[in-house]
Design an enzyme around this catalytic site. Sequence first.
Site, PDB file in Angstrom:
ATOM      1  N   ARG A 116       0.832  -1.222   0.000  1.00 28.02           N
ATOM      2  CA  ARG A 116       0.000   0.000   0.000  1.00 28.02           C
ATOM      3  C   ARG A 116       0.865   1.269   0.000  1.00 28.02           C
ATOM      4  O   ARG A 116       0.505   2.270   0.614  1.00 28.02           O
ATOM      5  CB  ARG A 116      -0.946   0.032   1.208  1.00 28.02           C
TER       6      ARG A 116
ATOM      7  N   SER B 294     -10.669  -0.982   3.267  1.00 25.14           N
ATOM      8  CA  SER B 294      -9.921  -1.084   4.541  1.00 25.14           C
ATOM      9  C   SER B 294      -9.508   0.312   4.979  1.00 25.14           C
ATOM     10  O   SER B 294      -8.868   1.032   4.211  1.00 25.14           O
ATOM     11  CB  SER B 294      -8.650  -1.916   4.362  1.00 25.14           C
TER      12      SER B 294
ATOM     13  N   GLU C 120      -4.916   3.644   6.155  1.00 20.35           N
ATOM     14  CA  GLU C 120      -4.625   3.440   4.732  1.00 20.35           C
ATOM     15  C   GLU C 120      -5.296   4.523   3.892  1.00 20.35           C
ATOM     16  O   GLU C 120      -4.777   4.959   2.872  1.00 20.35           O
ATOM     17  CB  GLU C 120      -5.148   2.056   4.296  1.00 20.35           C
TER      18      GLU C 120
HETATM   19  P1  FAD Z   1      -9.071   8.433  -5.070  1.00 16.73           P
HETATM   20  O1  FAD Z   1      -9.742   8.051  -3.804  1.00 16.73           O
HETATM   21  O2  FAD Z   1      -9.750   9.374  -5.965  1.00 16.73           O
HETATM   22  O3  FAD Z   1      -7.615   8.988  -4.722  1.00 16.73           O
HETATM   23  C1  FAD Z   1      -6.765   8.296  -3.835  1.00 16.73           C
HETATM   24  C2  FAD Z   1      -5.457   9.096  -3.699  1.00 16.73           C
HETATM   25  O4  FAD Z   1      -4.767   9.111  -4.931  1.00 16.73           O
HETATM   26  C3  FAD Z   1      -5.684  10.565  -3.345  1.00 16.73           C
HETATM   27  O5  FAD Z   1      -4.620  10.985  -2.538  1.00 16.73           O
HETATM   28  C4  FAD Z   1      -5.654  11.272  -4.694  1.00 16.73           C
HETATM   29  O6  FAD Z   1      -5.262  12.626  -4.593  1.00 16.73           O
HETATM   30  C5  FAD Z   1      -4.610  10.446  -5.426  1.00 16.73           C
HETATM   31  N1  FAD Z   1      -4.829  10.363  -6.867  1.00 16.73           N
HETATM   32  C6  FAD Z   1      -5.931   9.883  -7.498  1.00 16.73           C
HETATM   33  N2  FAD Z   1      -5.739   9.906  -8.833  1.00 16.73           N
HETATM   34  C7  FAD Z   1      -4.515  10.437  -9.036  1.00 16.73           C
HETATM   35  C8  FAD Z   1      -3.756  10.740 -10.209  1.00 16.73           C
HETATM   36  N3  FAD Z   1      -4.230  10.509 -11.431  1.00 16.73           N
HETATM   37  N4  FAD Z   1      -2.523  11.292 -10.048  1.00 16.73           N
HETATM   38  C9  FAD Z   1      -2.029  11.544  -8.812  1.00 16.73           C
HETATM   39  N5  FAD Z   1      -2.707  11.282  -7.678  1.00 16.73           N
HETATM   40  C10 FAD Z   1      -3.923  10.725  -7.792  1.00 16.73           C
HETATM   41  N6  FAD Z   1      -7.738  -0.944  -2.308  1.00 16.73           N
HETATM   42  C11 FAD Z   1      -6.891  -1.993  -2.448  1.00 16.73           C
HETATM   43  O7  FAD Z   1      -5.674  -1.797  -2.628  1.00 16.73           O
HETATM   44  N7  FAD Z   1      -7.348  -3.267  -2.400  1.00 16.73           N
HETATM   45  C12 FAD Z   1      -8.641  -3.564  -2.227  1.00 16.73           C
HETATM   46  O8  FAD Z   1      -9.014  -4.734  -2.192  1.00 16.73           O
HETATM   47  C13 FAD Z   1      -9.564  -2.493  -2.075  1.00 16.73           C
HETATM   48  N8  FAD Z   1     -10.873  -2.735  -1.864  1.00 16.73           N
HETATM   49  C14 FAD Z   1     -11.742  -1.685  -1.705  1.00 16.73           C
HETATM   50  C15 FAD Z   1     -13.094  -1.978  -1.500  1.00 16.73           C
HETATM   51  C16 FAD Z   1     -14.006  -0.945  -1.358  1.00 16.73           C
HETATM   52  C17 FAD Z   1     -15.459  -1.277  -1.148  1.00 16.73           C
HETATM   53  C18 FAD Z   1     -13.564   0.399  -1.441  1.00 16.73           C
HETATM   54  C19 FAD Z   1     -14.561   1.520  -1.337  1.00 16.73           C
HETATM   55  C20 FAD Z   1     -12.225   0.699  -1.626  1.00 16.73           C
HETATM   56  C21 FAD Z   1     -11.293  -0.350  -1.755  1.00 16.73           C
HETATM   57  N9  FAD Z   1      -9.913  -0.110  -1.938  1.00 16.73           N
HETATM   58  C22 FAD Z   1      -9.051  -1.162  -2.123  1.00 16.73           C
HETATM   59  C23 FAD Z   1      -9.383   1.267  -1.931  1.00 16.73           C
HETATM   60  C24 FAD Z   1      -9.490   1.978  -3.303  1.00 16.73           C
HETATM   61  O9  FAD Z   1     -10.416   1.352  -4.126  1.00 16.73           O
HETATM   62  C25 FAD Z   1      -8.145   2.039  -4.021  1.00 16.73           C
HETATM   63  O10 FAD Z   1      -7.191   2.683  -3.230  1.00 16.73           O
HETATM   64  C26 FAD Z   1      -8.259   2.760  -5.365  1.00 16.73           C
HETATM   65  O11 FAD Z   1      -7.057   2.620  -6.093  1.00 16.73           O
HETATM   66  C27 FAD Z   1      -8.553   4.247  -5.205  1.00 16.73           C
HETATM   67  O12 FAD Z   1      -8.818   4.773  -6.493  1.00 16.73           O
HETATM   68  P2  FAD Z   1      -9.584   6.138  -6.697  1.00 16.73           P
HETATM   69  O13 FAD Z   1      -9.507   6.472  -8.143  1.00 16.73           O
HETATM   70  O14 FAD Z   1     -10.931   6.064  -6.117  1.00 16.73           O
HETATM   71  O15 FAD Z   1      -8.647   7.119  -5.867  1.00 16.73           O
HETATM   72  N1  EPU Z   2     -10.671 -10.822  10.328  1.00 15.17           N
HETATM   73  C1  EPU Z   2     -11.360 -10.879  11.522  1.00 15.17           C
HETATM   74  N2  EPU Z   2     -12.407 -10.030  11.727  1.00 15.17           N
HETATM   75  C2  EPU Z   2     -12.804  -9.142  10.779  1.00 15.17           C
HETATM   76  C3  EPU Z   2     -12.103  -9.066   9.564  1.00 15.17           C
HETATM   77  C4  EPU Z   2     -11.024  -9.927   9.353  1.00 15.17           C
HETATM   78  O1  EPU Z   2     -11.023 -11.671  12.392  1.00 15.17           O
HETATM   79  O2  EPU Z   2     -13.765  -8.407  11.044  1.00 15.17           O
HETATM   80  C5  EPU Z   2      -9.540 -11.740  10.119  1.00 15.17           C
HETATM   81  C6  EPU Z   2      -9.993 -13.124   9.632  1.00 15.17           C
HETATM   82  O3  EPU Z   2      -9.167 -14.082  10.241  1.00 15.17           O
HETATM   83  C7  EPU Z   2      -9.686 -13.074   8.150  1.00 15.17           C
HETATM   84  C8  EPU Z   2      -8.454 -12.184   8.115  1.00 15.17           C
HETATM   85  O4  EPU Z   2      -8.668 -11.231   9.145  1.00 15.17           O
HETATM   86  O5  EPU Z   2      -9.419 -14.339   7.636  1.00 15.17           O
HETATM   87  C9  EPU Z   2      -8.225 -11.482   6.794  1.00 15.17           C
HETATM   88  O6  EPU Z   2      -9.410 -10.819   6.395  1.00 15.17           O
HETATM   89  P1  EPU Z   2      -9.710 -10.529   4.849  1.00 15.17           P
HETATM   90  O7  EPU Z   2      -9.441 -11.745   4.031  1.00 15.17           O
HETATM   91  O8  EPU Z   2     -11.055  -9.930   4.754  1.00 15.17           O
HETATM   92  O9  EPU Z   2      -8.584  -9.512   4.431  1.00 15.17           O
HETATM   93  P2  EPU Z   2      -7.999  -8.225   5.153  1.00 15.17           P
HETATM   94  O10 EPU Z   2      -6.620  -8.547   5.597  1.00 15.17           O
HETATM   95  O11 EPU Z   2      -8.937  -7.716   6.160  1.00 15.17           O
HETATM   96  C10 EPU Z   2      -6.856  -7.311   3.005  1.00 15.17           C
HETATM   97  C11 EPU Z   2      -6.789  -5.992   2.289  1.00 15.17           C
HETATM   98  C12 EPU Z   2      -8.012  -5.801   1.416  1.00 15.17           C
HETATM   99  C13 EPU Z   2      -8.061  -6.938   0.401  1.00 15.17           C
HETATM  100  C14 EPU Z   2      -8.122  -8.261   1.146  1.00 15.17           C
HETATM  101  C15 EPU Z   2      -8.037  -9.450   0.217  1.00 15.17           C
HETATM  102  C16 EPU Z   2      -5.460  -4.494   3.622  1.00 15.17           C
HETATM  103  C17 EPU Z   2      -5.438  -3.313   4.528  1.00 15.17           C
HETATM  104  N3  EPU Z   2      -6.659  -4.917   3.229  1.00 15.17           N
HETATM  105  O12 EPU Z   2      -7.948  -7.222   3.917  1.00 15.17           O
HETATM  106  O13 EPU Z   2      -7.883  -4.560   0.731  1.00 15.17           O
HETATM  107  O14 EPU Z   2      -9.175  -6.810  -0.455  1.00 15.17           O
HETATM  108  O15 EPU Z   2      -7.002  -8.360   2.067  1.00 15.17           O
HETATM  109  O16 EPU Z   2      -6.745  -9.568  -0.278  1.00 15.17           O
HETATM  110  O17 EPU Z   2      -4.406  -5.009   3.274  1.00 15.17           O
HETATM  111  C18 EPU Z   2      -8.350  -2.229   0.855  1.00 15.17           C
HETATM  112  O18 EPU Z   2      -7.129  -2.045   0.800  1.00 15.17           O
HETATM  113  O19 EPU Z   2      -9.177  -1.282   0.905  1.00 15.17           O
HETATM  114  C19 EPU Z   2      -8.865  -3.600   0.882  1.00 15.17           C
HETATM  115  C20 EPU Z   2     -10.159  -3.891   0.991  1.00 15.17           C
END
Ligand code: FAD
Ligand code: EPU
Length: 346
Positions: free
Chosen positions: A166, A240, A342
């Site tokens: 990240r 997250s 994050e």
């Molecule tokens: P924004 O929120 O618009 O911007 C994020 C940051 O990047 C800000 O600081 C912004 O200024 C900057 N930025 C945006 N675009 C540019 C650009 N073109 N140039 C320079 N800076 C820029 N993330 C994960 O890594 N893994 C996941 O599994 C994951 N699951 C998610 C699930 C949900 C339901 C949600 C809501 C979010 C999740 N995220 C996850 C977080 C998010 O989706 C990612 O971080 C995504 O890449 C953000 O993209 P965005 O375009 O919405 O960025």
């Molecule tokens: N867990 C709990 N309680 C909870 C949630 C999770 O006990 O309420 C424990 C469970 O043991 C579970 C483990 O945590 O098995 C891992 O949970 P999960 O698989 O949901 O993944 P995570 O570690 O919580 C990370 C990323 C996610 C990504 C998933 C899948 C980060 C900060 N988050 O979540 O990314 O989608 O793994 O790879 O690394 C994001 O960055 O926004 C995001 C959603």
Amino acid sequence: MQIQENRSLKKYNTFGIDVCANYFTEFNSESQLEEALEFNRQQTTNNKLLTLGGGSNILFTKNFDGLVLKNEIKGIEIVNEDEEFIYVKAGAGENWHRFVLYCIENNFCGVENLSLIPGNIGASPMQNIGAYGVEIKDVFYCLEAYHLQEKKLVTFNLSDCAFGYRESVFKNKYLNQFIITTVTYKLNKQPTFNTSYGAIEQELEKMGITQLNVKAISNAVINIRSSKLPNPKEIGNAGSFFKNPEISSHRFKELKQVFPTIVGYQLPNNNVKLAAGWLIEQCGPKNGTSWKGFRNGDAGCHGKQALVLVNYGSAKGNEIYSLSTQIVDSVKEKFGVELEREVNII
Ligand code: FAD
Ligand code: EPU
């Protein structure tokens, strides 16, 4: 290019926080971007800028007293090909999941595990998005970014970005110095499936899949994600809220003695990554209660994933932030572990 004043950002952030930007504009080319930047230099008092993609990794805690630049640079094109790989360049304003679907339709492999992550192409390298055992760095080839000081496009290769968990140079060393305009990904022509992470194999079995393919993996990931992550269209959130913290294996052993069910994953550097969701679930506003499912007004902690903070409707950004501070403090007190946010706090 049209500049709007006092524009509400509610529909531009997936937390659904109702704040305003002094100025707001969209750009779909480098020249429109330069025009907007010129406006910012001439017309605004503080020259403050915020680049916005899909707004899915941002928490607004106040109105933005500057110019919000919504990146709308579009386009997906194949730019090169060799025996093993296909190189696809995408505009920063393209939706990430649309790009994943494009790859799946064309049988380009590498991003299927990253299905359904909200947001746009431009932000994907910002925090090296990751899920289910894959990160952007695994498929990244290069990107172009506009240097705000030098007023020109600069190309970054894989090593220039210093990707980590990240993390990238754009989130720290070069924070607010570049606007990413395009990203080129290097995708496999031959499948190299990665199904070992989490519940993917279990889900594929449940789906009755016997012949692996990118589409099936994508669908499995979508099913798993949909079962625990709230859909931002229904409940405001930014995924997250915290990172999973890394601790030494020695510290992990100590914690495991006191908390035998603690969840941690061994890293190649011998440290252990803790599941922050587990830590948060074990703590709460009072002894014997859990943050998981907690709600105070419209700010809350998701009932199916404690790592996700939510806005049930009209929570203010600082209410969500204040809840996050309470969570950080309680986890620190119980486990001695410091959670790092994050989500980008604005
Ligand atoms: P924004 O929120 O618009 O911007 C994020 C940051 O990047 C800000 O600081 C912004 O200024 C900057 N930025 C945006 N675009 C540019 C650009 N073109 N140039 C320079 N800076 C820029 N993330 C994960 O890594 N893994 C996941 O599994 C994951 N699951 C998610 C699930 C949900 C339901 C949600 C809501 C979010 C999740 N995220 C996850 C977080 C998010 O989706 C990612 O971080 C995504 O890449 C953000 O993209 P965005 O375009 O919405 O960025
Ligand atoms: N867990 C709990 N309680 C909870 C949630 C999770 O006990 O309420 C424990 C469970 O043991 C579970 C483990 O945590 O098995 C891992 O949970 P999960 O698989 O949901 O993944 P995570 O570690 O919580 C990370 C990323 C996610 C990504 C998933 C899948 C980060 C900060 N988050 O979540 O990314 O989608 O793994 O790879 O690394 C994001 O960055 O926004 C995001 C959603």
